[in-house]
Scaffold this motif. Structure first.
Motif, PDB file in Angstrom:
ATOM      1  N   VAL B 189     -68.440 -29.588  67.985  1.00 52.77           N
ATOM      2  CA  VAL B 189     -68.976 -30.034  66.689  1.00 52.77           C
ATOM      3  C   VAL B 189     -70.493 -30.115  66.755  1.00 52.77           C
ATOM      4  N   GLY B 190     -71.004 -30.646  67.871  1.00 46.86           N
ATOM      5  CA  GLY B 190     -72.453 -30.758  68.017  1.00 46.86           C
ATOM      6  C   GLY B 190     -73.131 -29.410  67.884  1.00 46.86           C
ATOM      7  N   ILE B 191     -72.556 -28.399  68.545  1.00 48.08           N
ATOM      8  CA  ILE B 191     -73.166 -27.075  68.509  1.00 48.08           C
ATOM      9  C   ILE B 191     -73.030 -26.461  67.127  1.00 48.08           C
ATOM     10  N   ALA B 192     -71.833 -26.582  66.548  1.00 44.83           N
ATOM     11  CA  ALA B 192     -71.585 -25.951  65.248  1.00 44.83           C
ATOM     12  C   ALA B 192     -72.441 -26.568  64.155  1.00 44.83           C
ATOM     13  N   VAL B 193     -72.744 -27.864  64.261  1.00 46.32           N
ATOM     14  CA  VAL B 193     -73.557 -28.505  63.226  1.00 46.32           C
ATOM     15  C   VAL B 193     -75.033 -28.335  63.522  1.00 46.32           C
ATOM     16  N   SER B 194     -75.399 -28.449  64.815  1.00 44.83           N
ATOM     17  CA  SER B 194     -76.825 -28.514  65.120  1.00 44.83           C
ATOM     18  C   SER B 194     -77.519 -27.173  64.910  1.00 44.83           C
ATOM     19  N   LEU B 195     -76.793 -26.065  65.069  1.00 40.21           N
ATOM     20  CA  LEU B 195     -77.476 -24.778  64.926  1.00 40.21           C
ATOM     21  C   LEU B 195     -77.942 -24.547  63.488  1.00 40.21           C
ATOM     22  N   PRO B 196     -77.040 -24.616  62.481  1.00 40.91           N
ATOM     23  CA  PRO B 196     -77.543 -24.442  61.112  1.00 40.91           C
ATOM     24  C   PRO B 196     -78.523 -25.545  60.686  1.00 40.91           C
ATOM     25  N   GLU B 269     -86.669 -27.880  67.243  1.00 44.50           N
ATOM     26  CA  GLU B 269     -87.902 -27.582  67.968  1.00 44.50           C
ATOM     27  C   GLU B 269     -87.806 -26.260  68.706  1.00 44.50           C
ATOM     28  N   VAL B 270     -86.616 -25.976  69.254  1.00 40.90           N
ATOM     29  CA  VAL B 270     -86.443 -24.698  69.955  1.00 40.90           C
ATOM     30  C   VAL B 270     -86.622 -23.545  68.972  1.00 40.90           C
ATOM     31  N   ILE B 271     -85.985 -23.672  67.791  1.00 38.51           N
ATOM     32  CA  ILE B 271     -86.047 -22.582  66.815  1.00 38.51           C
ATOM     33  C   ILE B 271     -87.459 -22.436  66.260  1.00 38.51           C
ATOM     34  N   ARG B 272     -88.142 -23.567  66.106  1.00 39.29           N
ATOM     35  CA  ARG B 272     -89.525 -23.498  65.638  1.00 39.29           C
ATOM     36  C   ARG B 272     -90.372 -22.662  66.604  1.00 39.29           C
ATOM     37  N   GLY B 273     -90.095 -22.831  67.904  1.00 35.99           N
ATOM     38  CA  GLY B 273     -90.813 -22.024  68.884  1.00 35.99           C
ATOM     39  C   GLY B 273     -90.614 -20.539  68.614  1.00 35.99           C
ATOM     40  N   GLY B 312     -83.510 -20.972  75.136  1.00 35.52           N
ATOM     41  CA  GLY B 312     -83.748 -22.355  74.693  1.00 35.52           C
ATOM     42  C   GLY B 312     -82.542 -22.940  73.999  1.00 35.52           C
ATOM     43  N   ILE B 313     -81.886 -22.123  73.153  1.00 32.29           N
ATOM     44  CA  ILE B 313     -80.708 -22.613  72.441  1.00 32.29           C
ATOM     45  C   ILE B 313     -79.606 -22.959  73.435  1.00 32.29           C
ATOM     46  N   VAL B 314     -79.392 -22.063  74.416  1.00 36.17           N
ATOM     47  CA  VAL B 314     -78.336 -22.347  75.391  1.00 36.17           C
ATOM     48  C   VAL B 314     -78.693 -23.578  76.218  1.00 36.17           C
ATOM     49  N   ASN B 315     -79.980 -23.732  76.537  1.00 37.38           N
ATOM     50  CA  ASN B 315     -80.370 -24.938  77.265  1.00 37.38           C
ATOM     51  C   ASN B 315     -80.050 -26.186  76.466  1.00 37.38           C
ATOM     52  N   THR B 316     -80.272 -26.124  75.151  1.00 35.06           N
ATOM     53  CA  THR B 316     -79.926 -27.268  74.313  1.00 35.06           C
ATOM     54  C   THR B 316     -78.423 -27.499  74.330  1.00 35.06           C
ATOM     55  N   PHE B 317     -77.644 -26.404  74.293  1.00 39.22           N
ATOM     56  CA  PHE B 317     -76.188 -26.535  74.375  1.00 39.22           C
ATOM     57  C   PHE B 317     -75.798 -27.231  75.667  1.00 39.22           C
ATOM     58  N   ILE B 318     -76.410 -26.779  76.760  1.00 44.04           N
ATOM     59  CA  ILE B 318     -76.059 -27.353  78.062  1.00 44.04           C
ATOM     60  C   ILE B 318     -76.406 -28.839  78.062  1.00 44.04           C
ATOM     61  N   GLY B 371     -71.796 -21.618  83.951  1.00 45.25           N
ATOM     62  CA  GLY B 371     -71.287 -20.474  83.208  1.00 45.25           C
ATOM     63  C   GLY B 371     -72.119 -20.198  81.964  1.00 45.25           C
ATOM     64  N   MET B 372     -72.453 -21.267  81.244  1.00 46.31           N
ATOM     65  CA  MET B 372     -73.257 -21.089  80.033  1.00 46.31           C
ATOM     66  C   MET B 372     -74.606 -20.483  80.362  1.00 46.31           C
ATOM     67  N   SER B 373     -75.242 -20.971  81.433  1.00 46.88           N
ATOM     68  CA  SER B 373     -76.575 -20.459  81.712  1.00 46.88           C
ATOM     69  C   SER B 373     -76.506 -18.998  82.171  1.00 46.88           C
ATOM     70  N   ARG B 374     -75.426 -18.640  82.908  1.00 43.25           N
ATOM     71  CA  ARG B 374     -75.275 -17.235  83.289  1.00 43.25           C
ATOM     72  C   ARG B 374     -75.076 -16.374  82.055  1.00 43.25           C
ATOM     73  N   TYR B 375     -74.247 -16.855  81.121  1.00 40.84           N
ATOM     74  CA  TYR B 375     -73.982 -16.090  79.905  1.00 40.84           C
ATOM     75  C   TYR B 375     -75.279 -15.889  79.128  1.00 40.84           C
ATOM     76  N   SER B 376     -76.095 -16.935  79.101  1.00 33.55           N
ATOM     77  CA  SER B 376     -77.339 -16.828  78.348  1.00 33.55           C
ATOM     78  C   SER B 376     -78.246 -15.769  78.968  1.00 33.55           C
ATOM     79  N   SER B 377     -78.328 -15.715  80.302  1.00 31.42           N
ATOM     80  CA  SER B 377     -79.238 -14.716  80.866  1.00 31.42           C
ATOM     81  C   SER B 377     -78.655 -13.314  80.668  1.00 31.42           C
ATOM     82  N   TYR B 378     -77.312 -13.217  80.623  1.00 29.60           N
ATOM     83  CA  TYR B 378     -76.689 -11.917  80.340  1.00 29.60           C
ATOM     84  C   TYR B 378     -77.045 -11.454  78.925  1.00 29.60           C
TER      85      TYR B 378
END
Lengths: 396, 389
Positions: B189-196, B269-273, B312-318, B371-378
């Motif tokens: 829920v956090g990810i699904a709401v925070s992105l938009p 803040e990440v998206i603003r960057g 940055g987005i994945v880091n926020t997810f993590i 796993g998330m951080s590996r996926y992000s670099s992929y």
């Protein structure tokens, strides 16, 4: 052409007010602002009704009531007869204490590990990588529990404490270290220390002015170390060593004497330092990698040795990249210190939570938290921005 | 003169090939690798020896604690306690108590969700995984349909399935939820709401409209300036005060709102960057094509900006995934909370229990975050258009 110009410039062709961006902008802003005001009014209205129904009102009088609870560790005089305001101040000081200690340790570990990740030595590189990848990927709360429940709680009891150097004792009741006891005349040492710092600043300014004028360098660092260590020592000798140490002694339930550092503080301090250090290490690594190779080569071409190159060319430029994210890590550490509540270290949130559960004054307590943490964040950002502007590249 | 002009004596010119030099002890031999990577200089060699010593003293006890001496099976604390502690292990025994983990595994997953109803959680989990995996694999087709199912249909289905009370399903109040299931729900829920919401806040912060800009800045900075715990306290203690009398707001919903708003500020803040990194020419190009504000953002700016800030987005997810463990403090039990709670089970109290449970929880968190951080670099490598400097 003239006809087209006229058509484009004519009043009609701008379309209706509906499509005027300025009008639209003002309209949307009024809409949002109005909506927000209505929403706030609704919330305030509901809150007032709820409070009135519960027979309460929002006031800060409760701060001056008797606290009635003890705290584990306090930097100032505190008993359960003190006011709740005193309790909150104790909490704030404890927050600042663990944050300051954590920031210093995390910075040191972070820089060492970050530089270690760039080491030529494969083994050291792997060590540092494993450290970073481990701590970056687990929650800080888990690290705190690890130290508190997994390590410190299963240490032997006070009776068979581990004996560490300098007469320190480590048991499941925490760490007991010798406590310096200052006697008559020790104010001289403090004064000497302050004078040493002032002289250090003076030496640094003079030295940089001289270098700018003549190009001659002066060993500022070692001079300052000598000043800051030497002057207080001289003062100590002059005052006839008014200093003794209270050494902790083994006791049945608690070691007596010495300075007690509770397991709560230790767990929180170790966890915050180690956790944040892994992030700082990555920042340091990125900062050093961010300085282009040409800088190193140019420095070598000028005849600088590797040590001098690192100190005078690489580090100053890397600091530009490192400082802004480092600031946010310091802020994160300070904010994460609120996890103290999970192990019962008496920080601001933990004491606030106790008062909140006791009195139910949630609005005021949350307001106090917000104000305090926002001020800390703001103060840290201001300081780091000032520092950043000092190390920032001056572009022409 | 003539004697000088004679061709010089060429006796030194070789007529046969020189013997080949030995190959350099370069990168290709084991010895060469050891020398360049472990023993290049004297300090290096000292560090290497020190590191090897540490490994020598740390690895064997670690392996024996984790695996060789560990207690894998058992039904209660006697299996993991020494005789003096009232158990059956010999004196001086120390090893991981995996028996505790396997006995409590169901609790770690679901906490006290009724045992007969746990199929509902498992069903939701299967649906979630079945929708998430094709969503993450770039080559899988039907991305739009997949996204709609994952972010619009799944929440509704899960809501009815998990909470119950309709369609003949038993009602399970949220205070019985817990364990890993809560970790996943909170982060989803956090990810699904925070992105938009983060996108909107970031656009608001860069807006020309002063009121919108000011409100966005105040929200973002106020939330980022305080710890998540105070936000959670605010959500659970103050949100109920904000509601009218006839509206009772669920504690779990309060926490969800708190976590989602908290994550949105960081996401903004990440998206603003990313928005700031888009060159001005892109904005001007979109304007010159006659695109309106939302068209410009949706078609030109955001696709580029979001791609830029994927790390940055994945880091926020993590960060969000790790931060879900903080709900333990407002009496909700995520994975870590459920593990922590079971330390108090009198049936399992031994000196080895906390460490074993925490290492298990840490391992689970680590796997997901890593796993998330590996996926992000992929993804970063895949989406790289080669324009980056």
């Amino acid at each position: 052409m003239a006809a087209t110009d006229q058509v484009l410039g004519s009043e009609d062709s701008r379309g209706s007010l509906l499509y005027n961006p300025v009008v639209r902008g003002v309209f949307f802003q009024i809409l949002v602002f109005g909506g927000l005001c209505a929403f706030l009014y609704w919330i305030v209205h509901n809150t007032q009704e709820n409070l009135a129904r519960a027979g309460r009102n929002v006031s800060f009088d409760f701060l001056y009531q008797r606290a009635g609870f003890d705290v584990g560790q306090s930097l100032i005089q505190y008993s359960s007869d003190s006011t709740q305001l005193d309790a909150l101040i104790v909490g704030l000081l404890n927050t600042l204490l663990v944050a300051a200690a954590g920031i210093v340790t995390a910075t040191i570990i972070g820089f060492v590990v970050g530089i270690g990740r760039l080491s030529r030595n494969w083994l050291i590189r792997k060590f540092c990588q494993v450290y970073v990848e481990t701590f970056r990927n687990i929650p800080p709360l888990l690290v705190i529990f690890f130290w508190y429940l997994g390590v410190l709680a299963i240490l032997p009891g006070p009776r068979d404490s581990f004996k560490l150097p300098f007469g320190s004792l480590l048991s499941n009741r925490g760490l007991f270290v010798p406590k310096p006891v200052w006697e008559e005349g020790s104010w001289l040492v403090g004064v000497a220390f302050l004078i040493a710092i002032a002289m250090g600043f003076f030496v640094a300014r003079k030295a940089s002015a001289r270098q700018a004028a003549t190009g001659q360098r002066f060993p500022v660092f070692w001079t300052n170390v000598a000043l800051i260590v030497g002057l207080p020592l001289l003062a100590l000798a002059a005052a006839g060593f008014p200093l003794s140490f209270s050494i902790p002694k083994l006791g049945a339930f608690q070691a007596t004497g010495g300075l007690a550092i509770g397991p709560e503080f230790l767990a929180l301090y170790l966890a915050l330092s180690l956790y944040t250090a892994s992030f700082i290490a990555e920042i340091v690594r990125a900062g050093i990698l961010g300085v282009s190779k040409g800088q190193t080569e140019a420095a070598y071409a000028l005849g600088l040795r590797p040590g001098a190159t690192t100190r005078l060319v690489i580090v100053p430029q890397a600091m530009r990249i490192i400082v802004p994210p480092l600031t946010s890590q310091y802020l994160n550490l300070t904010k994460n210190s609120s996890l103290a509540i999970a192990v019962g270290y008496a920080d601001l949130v933990s004491i606030g939570g106790t008062i909140l559960n006791k009195s139910g004054e949630s609005i005021q307590i949350v307001a106090i938290w917000m104000v305090v943490y926002l001020s800390i964040s703001l103060a840290t950002s201001l300081f780091m921005n000032w520092f950043n502007s000092r190390v920032a590249l001056v572009e022409r | 003169m003539g004697a000088v002009m004679q061709p010089p004596d060429l006796a030194y010119v070789r007529t046969d090939l020189a013997a080949p030099l030995p190959p350099p002890t370069g990168q290709n031999s084991v010895l060469g690798w050891l020398r360049t990577n472990l023993f290049a200089t004297l300090p290096d060699a000292v560090l290497t020896v020190l590191g090897l010593l540490i490994l020598w003293f740390a690895i064997p006890p670690l392996i024996s604690w984790l695996f060789l001496d560990a207690q894998w099976t058992g039904t209660d604390r006697t299996f993991c306690a020494t005789v003096a502690q009232g158990g059956m292990q010999p004196e001086g025994w120390s090893g991981a108590c995996w028996a505790f983990v396997s006995a409590k595994f169901q609790q770690f997953l679901f906490n006290v969700y009724p045992a007969g109803e746990r199929w509902r959680v498992i069903l939701c989990g299967i649906m979630f995984a079945a929708l998430l995996v094709p969503f993450l694999v770039p080559r899988a087709p039907f991305k739009k349909l997949n996204a709609i199912l994952l972010f619009l249909v799944l929440p509704v289905v899960s809501y009815f399935l998990l909470l119950g009370g309709h369609f003949g399903l038993r009602y399970v109040p949220t205070r019985d939820w817990g364990g890993f299931m809560v970790t996943i729900i909170l982060s989803y829920v956090g990810i699904a709401v925070s992105l938009p919401l983060g996108v909107i806040l970031a656009l608001g912060r860069r807006s020309r409209l002063p009121v919108i800009k000011l409100l966005s800045v105040i929200f973002i900075e106020a939330v980022r300036g305080v710890p998540l715990i105070t936000v959670l306290f605010m959500a659970t203690k103050m949100l109920p005060l904000f509601m009218p009398d006839n509206m009772k707001i669920d504690d779990f919903l309060c926490v969800l709102i708190g976590v989602a708003l908290f994550a949105s500020a960081y996401m903004a803040e990440v998206i603003r960057g990313g928005l700031q990194a888009i060159p001005r020419g892109q904005y001007e190009g979109a304007d010159s094509l006659g695109l309106g504000y939302w068209q410009k953002m949706r078609l030109i700016i955001l696709p580029q900006a979001l791609t830029l800030v994927i790390p940055g987005i994945v880091n926020t997810f993590i960060g969000l995934f790790k931060d879900t463990s903080l709900v333990y403090i407002v009496n909700m039990f995520d994975l870590l909370g459920a593990v922590r709670r079971n330390f108090n089970d009198a049936n399992w109290i031994t000196p080895q229990t906390p460490l074993s449970g925490l290492i298990f929880a840490g391992f689970v968190f680590w796997c997901f975050c890593f796993g998330m951080s590996r996926y992000s670099s992929y993804m970063e490598r895949r989406l790289d258009t080669g324009h980056r400097k």
